[in-house]
Design a protein around this motif. Structure first.
Motif, PDB file in Angstrom:
ATOM      1  N   SER A  13       0.853  -1.184   0.000  1.00 49.69           N
ATOM      2  CA  SER A  13       0.000   0.000   0.000  1.00 49.69           C
ATOM      3  C   SER A  13       0.887   1.232   0.000  1.00 49.69           C
ATOM      4  CB  SER A  13      -0.925  -0.006   1.219  1.00 49.69           C
ATOM      5  OG  SER A  13      -0.202  -0.037   2.428  1.00 49.69           O
ATOM      6  N   LEU A  21      -5.389   6.444  -0.733  1.00 52.41           N
ATOM      7  CA  LEU A  21      -4.423   5.352  -0.625  1.00 52.41           C
ATOM      8  C   LEU A  21      -4.663   4.399  -1.782  1.00 52.41           C
ATOM      9  CD1 LEU A  21      -5.061   4.458   3.097  1.00 52.41           C
ATOM     10  CD2 LEU A  21      -2.965   5.471   2.213  1.00 52.41           C
ATOM     11  N   ILE A  23      -3.790   0.254  -2.806  1.00 55.29           N
ATOM     12  CA  ILE A  23      -3.268  -1.042  -2.377  1.00 55.29           C
ATOM     13  C   ILE A  23      -3.171  -1.917  -3.618  1.00 55.29           C
ATOM     14  CG2 ILE A  23      -3.639  -3.069  -0.929  1.00 55.29           C
ATOM     15  CD1 ILE A  23      -5.403  -1.237   0.867  1.00 55.29           C
ATOM     16  N   PHE A  49     -11.988  -1.627   6.138  1.00 58.71           N
ATOM     17  CA  PHE A  49     -11.439  -0.271   6.251  1.00 58.71           C
ATOM     18  C   PHE A  49     -12.462   0.736   6.788  1.00 58.71           C
ATOM     19  CE2 PHE A  49      -8.436  -2.148   3.232  1.00 58.71           C
ATOM     20  CZ  PHE A  49      -7.248  -1.812   3.866  1.00 58.71           C
ATOM     21  N   ARG A  73      -8.096   8.131   2.317  1.00 59.19           N
ATOM     22  CA  ARG A  73      -7.337   8.003   3.556  1.00 59.19           C
ATOM     23  C   ARG A  73      -8.257   8.320   4.735  1.00 59.19           C
ATOM     24  NH1 ARG A  73      -1.646   8.329   3.533  1.00 59.19           N
ATOM     25  NH2 ARG A  73      -1.827   9.092   5.650  1.00 59.19           N
ATOM     26  N   ASP A  82      -2.933  11.558  11.526  1.00 59.50           N
ATOM     27  CA  ASP A  82      -2.399  10.608  10.553  1.00 59.50           C
ATOM     28  C   ASP A  82      -1.306   9.772  11.219  1.00 59.50           C
ATOM     29  OD1 ASP A  82      -1.688   9.235   8.273  1.00 59.50           O
ATOM     30  OD2 ASP A  82      -0.533  10.893   7.420  1.00 59.50           O
ATOM     31  N   ASP A  84       0.134   7.091   9.707  1.00 57.69           N
ATOM     32  CA  ASP A  84       0.963   6.435   8.693  1.00 57.69           C
ATOM     33  C   ASP A  84       1.161   7.402   7.530  1.00 57.69           C
ATOM     34  OD1 ASP A  84       2.212   4.843   6.839  1.00 57.69           O
ATOM     35  OD2 ASP A  84       0.697   3.276   6.835  1.00 57.69           O
ATOM     36  N   GLY A  87       1.374   5.639   4.125  1.00 54.18           N
ATOM     37  CA  GLY A  87       0.308   4.720   3.745  1.00 54.18           C
ATOM     38  C   GLY A  87       0.745   3.274   3.620  1.00 54.18           C
ATOM     39  N   SER A  89       1.225   0.877   5.893  1.00 53.52           N
ATOM     40  CA  SER A  89       0.720  -0.160   6.803  1.00 53.52           C
ATOM     41  C   SER A  89      -0.676  -0.672   6.443  1.00 53.52           C
ATOM     42  CB  SER A  89       0.706   0.365   8.238  1.00 53.52           C
ATOM     43  OG  SER A  89      -0.241   1.405   8.377  1.00 53.52           O
ATOM     44  N   PHE A  90      -1.350  -0.033   5.532  1.00 50.31           N
ATOM     45  CA  PHE A  90      -2.724  -0.426   5.216  1.00 50.31           C
ATOM     46  C   PHE A  90      -2.808  -1.792   4.541  1.00 50.31           C
ATOM     47  CE2 PHE A  90      -2.982   4.024   6.048  1.00 50.31           C
ATOM     48  CZ  PHE A  90      -4.197   4.167   6.689  1.00 50.31           C
ATOM     49  N   LEU A  93      -3.671  -5.003   6.772  1.00 48.37           N
ATOM     50  CA  LEU A  93      -5.040  -5.401   7.083  1.00 48.37           C
ATOM     51  C   LEU A  93      -5.563  -6.436   6.090  1.00 48.37           C
ATOM     52  CD1 LEU A  93      -6.602  -1.953   7.983  1.00 48.37           C
ATOM     53  CD2 LEU A  93      -6.132  -3.842   9.544  1.00 48.37           C
TER      54      LEU A  93
END
Length: 100
Positions: A13, A21, A23, A49, A73, A82, A84, A87, A89-90, A93
């Protein structure tokens, strides 16, 4: 159950500007792409999310054996809330989703 991270070649991501964001799910070959494409439920991803499903944009790119997801986001990049900035670490999930 098999997790997405066990089927996909790579999941990453990143920022797509300060408000979005993206991914990327790289599957590596057509067989795994079809497996992920069929098993990845857009509604489930949106719920993960905590966004309305109509705001999640999904692009299944068969020529690249890749699925791209774009979503707003949760916080504008760089704002105090914020957690991260990049972006990155998304994707974590999505890795644990089962059913593949």
């Amino acid at each position: 159950m098999t997790r997405l991270v066990d089927v996909a070649q790579k999941i990453r991501s990143k920022n797509a500007g300060p408000f979005w964001l993206t991914i990327d799910i790289f599957c590596g070959d057509a067989e795994r792409f079809e497996r992920v494409r069929a098993g990845l439920d857009t509604q489930h991803v949106a719920a993960l999310f905590r966004i309305p499903s109509q705001t999640l944009k999904r692009f299944d790119i068969a020529d690249l054996n890749t699925i791209k997801l774009s979503l707003p986001r949760p916080n504008i990049q760089g704002m105090p809330a914020d957690r991260d900035m990049h972006g990155a670490s998304f994707a974590n999930l999505l890795m644990e989703i089962e059913g593949f």
